[in-house]
Design an enzyme around this catalytic site. Structure first.
Site, short mmCIF file in Angstrom:
data_model
loop_
_atom_site.label_atom_id
_atom_site.label_comp_id
_atom_site.label_asym_id
_atom_site.label_seq_id
_atom_site.Cartn_x
_atom_site.Cartn_y
_atom_site.Cartn_z
N PHE A 175 0.82 -1.22 0.00
CA PHE A 175 0.00 0.00 0.00
C PHE A 175 0.84 1.27 0.00
O PHE A 175 0.39 2.32 0.45
CB PHE A 175 -0.98 -0.01 1.19
CG PHE A 175 -1.81 -1.27 1.26
CD1 PHE A 175 -2.74 -1.55 0.26
CD2 PHE A 175 -1.64 -2.20 2.29
CE1 PHE A 175 -3.49 -2.72 0.31
CE2 PHE A 175 -2.39 -3.36 2.34
CZ PHE A 175 -3.31 -3.63 1.34
N GLU A 197 7.34 1.06 -0.28
CA GLU A 197 8.02 1.63 -1.45
C GLU A 197 9.41 2.09 -1.04
O GLU A 197 10.39 1.80 -1.72
CB GLU A 197 7.20 2.79 -2.05
CG GLU A 197 7.86 3.37 -3.30
CD GLU A 197 7.04 4.43 -4.01
OE1 GLU A 197 5.81 4.49 -3.83
OE2 GLU A 197 7.65 5.20 -4.78
N ARG A 211 2.44 15.36 -6.23
CA ARG A 211 1.20 14.75 -6.71
C ARG A 211 -0.03 15.46 -6.12
O ARG A 211 -1.08 15.50 -6.73
CB ARG A 211 1.16 13.24 -6.47
CG ARG A 211 0.16 12.53 -7.36
CD ARG A 211 0.15 11.02 -7.17
NE ARG A 211 0.97 10.30 -8.14
CZ ARG A 211 0.59 10.00 -9.38
NH1 ARG A 211 -0.59 10.38 -9.84
NH2 ARG A 211 1.39 9.33 -10.17
N ALA A 260 2.72 3.74 -8.01
CA ALA A 260 2.09 4.69 -8.94
C ALA A 260 1.02 4.01 -9.81
O ALA A 260 0.69 4.52 -10.88
CB ALA A 260 3.14 5.39 -9.80
N GLU A 269 -4.69 2.58 -7.38
CA GLU A 269 -4.92 3.70 -6.46
C GLU A 269 -6.20 4.50 -6.69
O GLU A 269 -6.85 4.91 -5.73
CB GLU A 269 -3.73 4.68 -6.51
CG GLU A 269 -2.44 4.10 -6.01
CD GLU A 269 -1.27 4.99 -6.40
OE1 GLU A 269 -0.92 5.03 -7.59
OE2 GLU A 269 -0.74 5.69 -5.52
N1 MTE Z 1 -3.66 -4.13 -3.52
C1 MTE Z 1 -3.29 -5.02 -2.59
N2 MTE Z 1 -4.03 -6.13 -2.41
N3 MTE Z 1 -2.18 -4.83 -1.81
C2 MTE Z 1 -1.41 -3.69 -1.95
O1 MTE Z 1 -0.42 -3.54 -1.24
N4 MTE Z 1 -1.09 -1.54 -3.11
C3 MTE Z 1 -1.77 -0.45 -3.82
C4 MTE Z 1 -2.52 -1.00 -5.03
N5 MTE Z 1 -3.32 -2.14 -4.67
C5 MTE Z 1 -1.79 -2.72 -2.92
C6 MTE Z 1 -2.94 -3.00 -3.71
C7 MTE Z 1 -0.86 0.59 -4.27
S1 MTE Z 1 -0.40 1.79 -3.19
C8 MTE Z 1 -0.40 0.65 -5.55
S2 MTE Z 1 0.57 1.90 -6.08
C9 MTE Z 1 -0.74 -0.38 -6.52
O2 MTE Z 1 -1.56 -1.41 -5.99
C10 MTE Z 1 0.56 -1.01 -7.03
O3 MTE Z 1 0.35 -2.02 -7.91
P1 MTE Z 1 0.04 -1.77 -9.47
O4 MTE Z 1 0.98 -0.72 -9.92
O5 MTE Z 1 0.26 -3.09 -10.05
O6 MTE Z 1 -1.38 -1.30 -9.53
N1 HPA Z 2 3.65 7.62 -7.41
C1 HPA Z 2 4.01 6.64 -6.58
N2 HPA Z 2 5.23 6.47 -6.18
C2 HPA Z 2 6.16 7.29 -6.63
C3 HPA Z 2 5.85 8.33 -7.50
C4 HPA Z 2 4.52 8.50 -7.92
O1 HPA Z 2 4.15 9.40 -8.69
N3 HPA Z 2 6.98 9.00 -7.75
C5 HPA Z 2 7.93 8.37 -7.04
N4 HPA Z 2 7.45 7.34 -6.37
MO1 MOS Z 3 1.52 3.13 -4.26
S1 MOS Z 3 1.33 4.60 -2.86
O1 MOS Z 3 2.24 4.20 -5.43
O2 MOS Z 3 2.82 2.24 -3.61
#
Ligand code: MTE
Ligand code: HPA
Ligand code: MOS
Length: 750
Positions: free
Chosen positions: A222, A226, A304, A503, A706
Site C-alpha cells: 500500500f 516503497e 502529486r 504509482a 490507487e
Molecule cells: N492491492 C493489494 N491487495 N495490496 C497492496 O499492497 N497496493 C496499492 C494497489 N493495490 C496494494 C494493492 C498501491 S499503493 C499501488 S501503487 C498499486 O496497488 C501497485 O500495484 P500496481 O501498480 O500493479 O497497480
Molecule cells: N507515485 C508513486 N510512487 C512514486 C511516484 C509516484 O508518482 N513518484 C515516485 N514514487
Molecule cells: Mo503506491 S502509494 O504508489 O505504492
C-alpha cells in the site's frame, strides 16, 4: 482468470519472508529505537544488554563501513542515529541475538540519556518556525488574483486530513543470507527491490553487484514498502557483513506501528471563486504537508498533491502551493494515492463550503464544472479521452440519483432520530510516476525447450495481482495456455535497475515489457514454423497451443515449434525494455505532459446517521469506474472494493494520534480502528464504464490500484449532509476522519 496465488493463499501455503526456512545458524535482529521525539543523545549504555547470554552483537552507526545514509530523494536520514534523534521510534542500534526473545530481553536493558529539545508535531507549527524539508512548490494557471476580483462569490476555508496507517498484514521484514566472497542475498518484503539493493550497497560500502534482492510476494504494501522496507533489510545486511551468518529481521506489529511513517496528514487553506452560473473561475490552495523528520518520498508526494488539486474539474485560474513541513514524527511516506487524495479532499471541501453558503446542493457545483475534452490542467497537460461527464451521467442514470435524492429527502422529513445523506464523488487520477525518468521497466522471458515459459519482471506482487496480469499478457501474446507460464520471483540479478512497484503503473510498465519480449519471441518462432510448414511467416499465428495458417490448423503444436527452434539454434530467451513514450515534465516551468493517461469514475454514496449516538452506517456505494478495457474484471473489481474500503477508513474511522511529545498514541489495533465487514458499505456495486480503453495502458486495460481509493472521500460528504439534515446550525468543518465522536459533537453543536 482468477488470481494465480489464490490456491496457495487459501491453503496457507504462500510464502512470505517469515515463511522462508531459516538456516540452522540463523540469528535474529531487533531495533533499539528512540524513546523521545527530539533531543541530543548524551550517552547510551549497552554494557548490561551485551552481557545477556545469547546476544551476539549490538550494532550502531560506528559499525557502518560505507555511509550512514538511507535517504532516497534527499540525503537526510541516517540508518542509525548518531548524536541526535528526530522522532520517537528512530532506530539507534540493532541487537543481534540467537533468538528474538533474547534480543527483546537485551533491548529492555539498554539505557539512554537524552538532552531533550522542543518537539514539533504539526505542519502548521513547523511552518511558523520555518522548519521545512525543501523549498515549496507551486503550480499556476491563468491569473487567480484578477479572476477573484471578477467573481460573483468567493469563499475561503481550511481543512485537515489525518494520516493513515498502512496496516499491511505482513509487517516489514527481511531475511539476509551470506553468500561466498562477501556477497549477500536479501529476501525482502519490499515494493522496491532495486532501492533496497542500492541503499544496502551504499551503507555497506560495496558495489551493487554484491547485493542480490529477491522478492516472492508481499502481504500487502500500500505504499508503505516503497521506501520504508529498506532500513530493516540494510540493518540485517550490516549484521551479515560483520558476522557472516544469516540474520532474520521481522518487525513485530508494535515496533512496525511505532517506527514507520504513514500517510501524510495535511493542513490546508483554500479560496474558491465562482461566477453566477456556478462556474469555478478561480481556485487557490496552500497545502501544509506533515512530512515527519526526514524527506523520504515527501517531495514527490507533495508534487502529486498539486497535480490532483482540481480533481475532475476544469478551473481556468489556479494557484496552488505545497510546503513539505519538517516535524518530529516518523518520516511519512507513500500511501495509496500518493498525496492525490489529500489534494482532492481540499477542492471537494471548497465546493462543499461554497454550496453550503449558497444554500444549494454540492453536486450542482460539481456538475457545472466537470472536466471536458481539451481542457488544460494546471500543469499544462491537455485532457484527452476524458471520461468525467460520461462516468458522472452514467452513475446518475444507472443509480437513479434524482430518485435517490427524493427518497432521502422524504426519509429525513419522516425520521427524527435517523438522517440520511447522499453525495457524489468524481475522480480523475493521473497514471505514470510524476518523476518522468522512473517510467520504465524490463522483462526477461525464457521459453524452456519443453515449451513451458518462465517470466521475470521488475513487478512486485503485493496482492494487487500483477503477476496474474503478467501471466495473462504472456499467455495471450504467445498463444499458449496460462498453465504453461510461470511467474518467477522478482530478483535484482534477473531484472535490474527497476522502479518500485508503485504509482499504479506496475502492470502497464512491466506488462508492456512482457508484451515486447513475447512479440520478439513469437517473431522468431514464426520463422521456424514457416520453414517447417513451407508457408509465408505472415500467414502464421499461434493460438491455443497450436500453430494456425490463416485460421486453419495444420498438425503442428507449440511444443513442436519450440523443439525445432532449439535444434535450429534459435534463441528462446528475450529481454525487453519499455519506457513510456510521450510523457515529459519541465520542473523549472512546472508544465508538461506528465501522465500517460488519466483514470476516471464517479461514486454515489449513501449513509444513515444515528443522531442519538453519532454512529453511522454506509448504506451503499455505487460506482461507475473507468477500467478501460479490463483484462481481468474480477481482479480489477477487487482493487476497486479494496481501495474504496481503505479510502472510507481514511475518511471516517482511522484516527492516528500522536501526543504533544511526539509519542504515537494509536499504537495498537485496540486504539486504531480500521473498517471491518460491519463498518464497510452494506452494498457496493461497481459497474464498468463503457469505453474503448487507452493505447498507453497494457492491452488497453487501465491502471486500477490507487484511483478508486478517492471514492471514499464521497462518504465523508454524505455523512456531512446527513448531519446537516439533523442540525441546521452545524457549521461545516472539513476535518477528517469524520469519526462517530466528531459526528456526535456536530449533531448537537449550537
Ligand atoms: N492491492 C493489494 N491487495 N495490496 C497492496 O499492497 N497496493 C496499492 C494497489 N493495490 C496494494 C494493492 C498501491 S499503493 C499501488 S501503487 C498499486 O496497488 C501497485 O500495484 P500496481 O501498480 O500493479 O497497480
Ligand atoms: N507515485 C508513486 N510512487 C512514486 C511516484 C509516484 O508518482 N513518484 C515516485 N514514487
Ligand atoms: Mo503506491 S502509494 O504508489 O505504492
Amino acid at each position: 482468470m482468477k488470481n494465480i496465488d489464490s490456491y496457495t493463499h487459501v491453503r496457507g501455503e504462500s510464502i512470505f519472508v517469515d515463511d522462508v526456512i531459516a538456516r540452522q545458524d540463523t540469528l535474529y535482529g531487533l531495533v533499539f529505537d528512540a524513546p523521545k521525539a527530539h533531543g541530543k543523545i548524551l550517552n547510551v549504555d549497552y554494557s548490561v544488554a551485551e552481557k545477556v547470554e545469547g546476544v551476539v552483537k549490538i550494532f550502531t552507526y560506528k559499525d557502518i563501513k560505507g555511509e550512514n545514509q538511507i535517504g532516497g530523494i534527499l540525503p537526510d536520514e541516517p540508518l542509525w542515529a548518531e548524536d541526535e534523534i528526530h522522532f520517537w521510534g528512530q532506530p539507534i542500534a540493532f541487537i543481534v541475538a540467537e533468538s528474538e526473545s533474547i534480543a527483546k530481553k537485551a533491548r529492555a536493558l539498554i539505557t539512554i540519556n537524552i538532552d531533550e529539545l522542543p518537539v514539533i508535531t504539526t505542519a502548521k507549527e513547523a511552518k511558523e518556525k520555518g522548519s521545512f524539508i525543501n523549498a515549496p512548490r507551486s503550480f499556476e494557471l491563468g491569473n487567480t488574483a484578477e479572476s477573484f476580483s471578477n467573481c460573483e462569490y468567493v469563499f475561503e476555508g481550511e481543512t485537515f486530513s489525518n494520516g493513515q496507517e498502512h496496516l499491511y498484514l505482513e509487517t516489514q521484514g527481511c531475511y539476509a543470507i551470506p553468500q561466498e566472497n562477501g556477497n549477500i542475498k536479501l529476501i525482502s518484503s519490499t515494493q522496491g527491490p532495486t532501492s533496497v539493493q542500492q541503499i544496502t550497497a551504499r551503507v555497506l560500502g560495496v558495489p551493487m553487484h554484491k547485493i542480490e534482492v529477491d522478492v516472492t510476494r508481499l502481504g500487502g504494501g500500500f505504499g508503505g514498502k516503497e521506501d520504508q522496507a529498506t532500513p530493516w533489510a540494510v540493518m540485517a545486511a550490516v549484521a551479515v557483513q560483520h558476522l557472516k551468518k544469516p540474520v532474520k529481521h521481522i518487525l513485530n506489529r508494535h515496533d512496525d506501528l511505532r517506527m514507520t511513517g504513514k500517510r501524510h496528514p495535511y493542513e490546508s487553506t483554500f479560496k474558491i471563486g465562482l461566477n453566477k452560473d456556478l462556474k469555478i473561475m478561480a481556485f487557490e490552495a496552500e497545502f501544509l504537508q506533515n512530512s515527519g523528520a526526514a524527506a523520504d518520498l515527501s517531495p514527490a508526494i507533495a508534487e502529486r498533491t498539486l497535480f490532483h488539486a482540481t480533481n475532475s474539474y476544469f478551473v481556468p485560474n489556479v494557484s496552488t502551493t505545497v510546503y513539505s513541513c519538517k516535524t518530529n514524527l516518523p518520516p511519512n511516506t507513500a500511501f495509496r494515492g500518493f498525496g492525490g487524495p489529500q489534494g482532492m479532499f481540499v477542492i471537494e471541501s471548497a465546493i462543499a463550503k461554497a454550496a453550503d453558503e449558497l444554500r444549494i446542493d454540492k453536486r450542482e457545483i460539481q456538475e457545472a464544472n466537470l472536466l471536458s475534452e481539451n481542457d488544460e490542467f494546471s500543469y499544462g497537460q491537455i485532457a484527452t479521452q476524458v471520461e468525467t461527464k460520461s462516468s458522472w451521467s452514467a452513475a446518475k442514470s444507472k443509480f437513479e440519483l434524482e430518485k435517490l435524492e427524493d427518497q432521502i429527502e422524504k426519509f429525513n422529513q419522516e425520521n427524527s432520530q435517523f438522517k440520511k445523506g447522499v453525495s457524489v464523488m468524481p475522480i480523475c487520477f493521473g497514471i505514470s510516476f510524476t518523476n518522468t525518468p522512473m517510467n520504465h521497466a524490463r522483462a526477461l522471458i525464457h521459453i524452456y525447450q519443453d515449451g513451458s515459459v518462465g517470466i521475470s519482471t521488475g513487478a512486485v506482487e503485493m496482492g494487487q495481482s500483477v503477476n496474474t496480469k503478467m501471466l495473462q499478457v504472456a499467455a495471450d501474446t504467445l498463444g499458449i495456455h496460462p498453465l504453461k507460464v510461470k511467474l518467477e520471483t522478482t530478483n535484482t540479478t534477473r531484472v535490474a535497475n527497476t522502479s518500485p512497484s508503485a504509482a499504479s503503473s506496475t502492470a502497464d510498465l512491466n506488462g508492456k515489457a512482457v508484451l515486447k519480449a513475447c512479440n520478439s519471441l513469437i517473431g522468431r518462432l514464426k520463422k521456424v514454423a514457416s520453414k517447417m510448414l513451407s508457408v509465408d511467416e505472415n500467414l502464421i499465428s499461434f493460438q491455443n497451443d497450436v500453430v494456425f495458417i490463416e485460421g486453419k490448423k495444420p498438425e503442428l503444436t507449440w511444443e513442436n515449434v519450440v523443439a525445432k527452434a532449439m535444434l535450429e539454434r534459435v534463441a528462446l530467451s528475450e529481454n525487453a525494455h519499455y519506457a513510456t513514450p510521450i510523457i515529459h515534465f519541465d520542473k523549472s516551468k512546472e508544465k508538461g505532459h506528465p501522465f500517460a493517461y488519466h483514470v476516471y469514475g464517479t461514486a454515489i454514496s449513501t449513509v444513515t446517521v444515528d443522531c442519538l449516538r453519532g454512529t453511522y452506517e454506509i448504506d451503499a456505494v455505487n460506482i461507475i469506474h473507468d477500467f478501460g478495457n479490463s483484462m481481468n474484471i474480477g481482479i480489477d473489481i477487487g482493487q476497486v472494493e479494496g481501495a474504496l474500503a481503505q479510502g472510507i477508513g481514511w475518511m471516517t474511522l482511522e484516527e492516528i494520534a500522536y501526543g504533544d511529545d511526539g509519542k504515537l498514541l494509536s499504537n495498537a489495533l485496540s486504539t486504531y480502528k480500521v473498517p471491518d465487514v460491519f463498518s464497510g458499505p452494506k452494498k457496493i456495486e461497481v459497474v464498468p464504464l463503457e469505453t474503448q480503453g487507452n493505447e498507453m495502458a497494457i492491452l488497453k486495460s487501465k491502471a486500477v490500484g490507487e484511483p478508486p481509493l478517492m471514492y471514499g472521500i464521497g462518504v465523508y460528504f454524505a455523512i456531512q449532509n446527513a448531519v446537516k439534515a439533523f442540525n441546521k446550525k452545524h457549521k461545516l468543518r472539513y476535518h477528517s476522519p469524520f469519526t462517530p465522536e466528531k459526528v456526535l459533537m456536530a449533531l448537537y453543536e449550537k
